[in-house]
Design a protein around this motif. Structure first.
Motif, PDB file in Angstrom:
ATOM      1  N   UNK A   1     -16.319  49.134 -51.954  1.00 16.77           N
ATOM      2  CA  UNK A   1     -17.194  47.967 -51.831  1.00 16.77           C
ATOM      3  C   UNK A   1     -17.580  47.449 -53.215  1.00 16.77           C
ATOM      4  N   UNK A   2     -17.743  48.372 -54.162  1.00 15.26           N
ATOM      5  CA  UNK A   2     -18.099  47.974 -55.524  1.00 15.26           C
ATOM      6  C   UNK A   2     -16.999  47.119 -56.131  1.00 15.26           C
ATOM      7  N   UNK A   3     -15.746  47.484 -55.899  1.00 14.90           N
ATOM      8  CA  UNK A   3     -14.634  46.721 -56.439  1.00 14.90           C
ATOM      9  C   UNK A   3     -14.587  45.317 -55.845  1.00 14.90           C
ATOM     10  N   UNK A   4     -14.892  45.216 -54.561  1.00 15.29           N
ATOM     11  CA  UNK A   4     -14.930  43.902 -53.911  1.00 15.29           C
ATOM     12  C   UNK A   4     -16.019  43.045 -54.538  1.00 15.29           C
ATOM     13  N   UNK A   5     -17.190  43.644 -54.752  1.00 16.90           N
ATOM     14  CA  UNK A   5     -18.307  42.898 -55.325  1.00 16.90           C
ATOM     15  C   UNK A   5     -18.024  42.483 -56.766  1.00 16.90           C
ATOM     16  N   UNK A   6     -17.334  43.345 -57.507  1.00 20.50           N
ATOM     17  CA  UNK A   6     -16.984  43.002 -58.889  1.00 20.50           C
ATOM     18  C   UNK A   6     -16.030  41.811 -58.916  1.00 20.50           C
TER      19      UNK A   6
ATOM     20  N   UNK B   1     -17.130  31.496 -44.858  1.00 22.31           N
ATOM     21  CA  UNK B   1     -17.965  32.228 -45.816  1.00 22.31           C
ATOM     22  C   UNK B   1     -18.264  33.667 -45.396  1.00 22.31           C
ATOM     23  N   UNK B   2     -18.503  33.885 -44.103  1.00 20.26           N
ATOM     24  CA  UNK B   2     -18.847  35.241 -43.656  1.00 20.26           C
ATOM     25  C   UNK B   2     -17.662  36.198 -43.704  1.00 20.26           C
ATOM     26  N   UNK B   3     -16.451  35.669 -43.921  1.00 16.42           N
ATOM     27  CA  UNK B   3     -15.248  36.505 -43.997  1.00 16.42           C
ATOM     28  C   UNK B   3     -14.724  36.627 -45.421  1.00 16.42           C
ATOM     29  N   UNK B   4     -15.460  36.093 -46.375  1.00 16.32           N
ATOM     30  CA  UNK B   4     -14.982  36.074 -47.758  1.00 16.32           C
ATOM     31  C   UNK B   4     -14.788  37.478 -48.314  1.00 16.32           C
ATOM     32  N   UNK B   5     -15.748  38.361 -48.124  1.00 20.31           N
ATOM     33  CA  UNK B   5     -15.614  39.721 -48.642  1.00 20.31           C
ATOM     34  C   UNK B   5     -14.406  40.427 -48.022  1.00 20.31           C
ATOM     35  N   UNK B   6     -14.180  40.202 -46.723  1.00 21.37           N
ATOM     36  CA  UNK B   6     -13.023  40.813 -46.058  1.00 21.37           C
ATOM     37  C   UNK B   6     -11.730  40.326 -46.702  1.00 21.37           C
ATOM     38  N   UNK B   7     -11.685  39.034 -47.028  1.00 18.37           N
ATOM     39  CA  UNK B   7     -10.485  38.486 -47.634  1.00 18.37           C
ATOM     40  C   UNK B   7     -10.279  39.022 -49.042  1.00 18.37           C
ATOM     41  N   UNK B   8     -11.359  39.170 -49.781  1.00 18.31           N
ATOM     42  CA  UNK B   8     -11.246  39.716 -51.135  1.00 18.31           C
ATOM     43  C   UNK B   8     -10.787  41.177 -51.095  1.00 18.31           C
TER      44      UNK B   8
ATOM     45  N   UNK C   1      -3.723  35.963 -40.068  1.00 17.98           N
ATOM     46  CA  UNK C   1      -4.553  36.680 -41.022  1.00 17.98           C
ATOM     47  C   UNK C   1      -5.152  37.943 -40.440  1.00 17.98           C
ATOM     48  N   UNK C   2      -5.572  37.887 -39.176  1.00 20.17           N
ATOM     49  CA  UNK C   2      -6.162  39.053 -38.522  1.00 20.17           C
ATOM     50  C   UNK C   2      -5.136  40.177 -38.370  1.00 20.17           C
ATOM     51  N   UNK C   3      -3.909  39.801 -38.060  1.00 19.83           N
ATOM     52  CA  UNK C   3      -2.845  40.796 -37.901  1.00 19.83           C
ATOM     53  C   UNK C   3      -2.429  41.347 -39.259  1.00 19.83           C
ATOM     54  N   UNK C   4      -2.188  40.453 -40.208  1.00 21.15           N
ATOM     55  CA  UNK C   4      -1.729  40.873 -41.520  1.00 21.15           C
ATOM     56  C   UNK C   4      -2.752  41.767 -42.211  1.00 21.15           C
ATOM     57  N   UNK C   5      -4.010  41.529 -41.950  1.00 24.09           N
ATOM     58  CA  UNK C   5      -5.069  42.368 -42.509  1.00 24.09           C
ATOM     59  C   UNK C   5      -4.846  43.819 -42.100  1.00 24.09           C
ATOM     60  N   UNK C   6      -4.549  44.034 -40.820  1.00 20.64           N
ATOM     61  CA  UNK C   6      -4.343  45.396 -40.321  1.00 20.64           C
ATOM     62  C   UNK C   6      -3.038  45.989 -40.837  1.00 20.64           C
ATOM     63  N   UNK C   7      -2.010  45.142 -40.922  1.00 14.78           N
ATOM     64  CA  UNK C   7      -0.725  45.616 -41.432  1.00 14.78           C
ATOM     65  C   UNK C   7      -0.854  46.055 -42.890  1.00 14.78           C
ATOM     66  N   UNK C   8      -1.510  45.226 -43.687  1.00 20.38           N
ATOM     67  CA  UNK C   8      -1.680  45.549 -45.101  1.00 20.38           C
ATOM     68  C   UNK C   8      -2.551  46.789 -45.275  1.00 20.38           C
TER      69      UNK C   8
END
Length: 215
Positions: free
Chosen positions: A105-110, A137-144, A85-92
């Protein structure tokens, strides 16, 4: 919103299943690195911290010892999954940048607000993501953010996240970043942008021989 939620869930499942392996990265060449992406190291310590976040969240969510043991057993590949996941995050993220795609950030929160409403609140969403996708939980926004980048990239390409064109864009980004995994975590399949487990030829040899010890 229902369609957006379904797309996010499908993508999360796809990303979780695509546990990739990097091509021959040497631990001697990169001491202390779990992977090197774009010339930047993901250290073993960083990886272990991410895994600890998930385990701590699982421990807090499951108080029964037997249930916790079952949870651990079901997530035995957690370390490799987290690194993927950490690698794919950077690739994507690189693929999205190359395509001129960005997420605010607004789109993530929406997106989060909509998912929380359907999950019965913030806690419900955090629990669902932890149980289904191994996201602390602390990585949820990053995943979204990851989900939104993938969706917007696919839209920019005029396709969806299951189409070869989408994964071709990720493959291109993998090549640009020259992804390299520590062999203990497998190798990275550039074409599929996915982690694959290291092959152990001697296991097949022993099996074929009907037993015995490897040379």
């Amino acid at each position: 919103m229902h369609r957006r939620r379904r797309t996010a869930l499908v993508l999360s499942a796809a990303l979780a299943a695509a546990v990739p392996l990097l091509s021959a990265c040497g631990s001697d060449a990169h001491p202390g690195a779990a992977a090197v992406v774009g010339g930047q190291r993901i250290t073993v310590a960083q990886l272990e911290n991410r895994v600890t976040e998930v385990r701590d969240a699982q421990r807090a969510a499951v108080t029964d010892e037997a249930q916790y043991a079952q949870t651990i057993a079901k997530t035995g590949t957690l370390t490799r999954d987290v690194l993927h996941g950490m690698v794919l995050d950077q690739v994507l993220h690189r693929a999205a940048e190359d395509a001129g795609v960005s997420v605010t950030r607004k789109q993530v929160q929406e997106l989060r607000s909509g998912l929380e409403e359907q999950a019965g609140g913030a806690k419900g969403l955090e629990t669902a993501w932890l149980q289904q996708y191994g996201i602390a939980p602390e990585r949820l926004d990053d995943n979204l953010r990851l989900q939104l980048e993938a969706q917007k990239l696919a839209a920019k390409l005029g396709t969806d996240t299951s189409d070869p064109a989408f994964w071709s864009a990720l493959s291109k980004a993998s090549k640009e970043l020259d992804v390299d995994l520590n062999p203990r975590y497998g190798t990275w399949d550039v074409q599929k942008s996915t982690r694959v487990d290291a092959k152990t030829p001697w296991v097949r040899e022993v099996t074929a021989a009907g037993g015995g010890q490897p040379a």
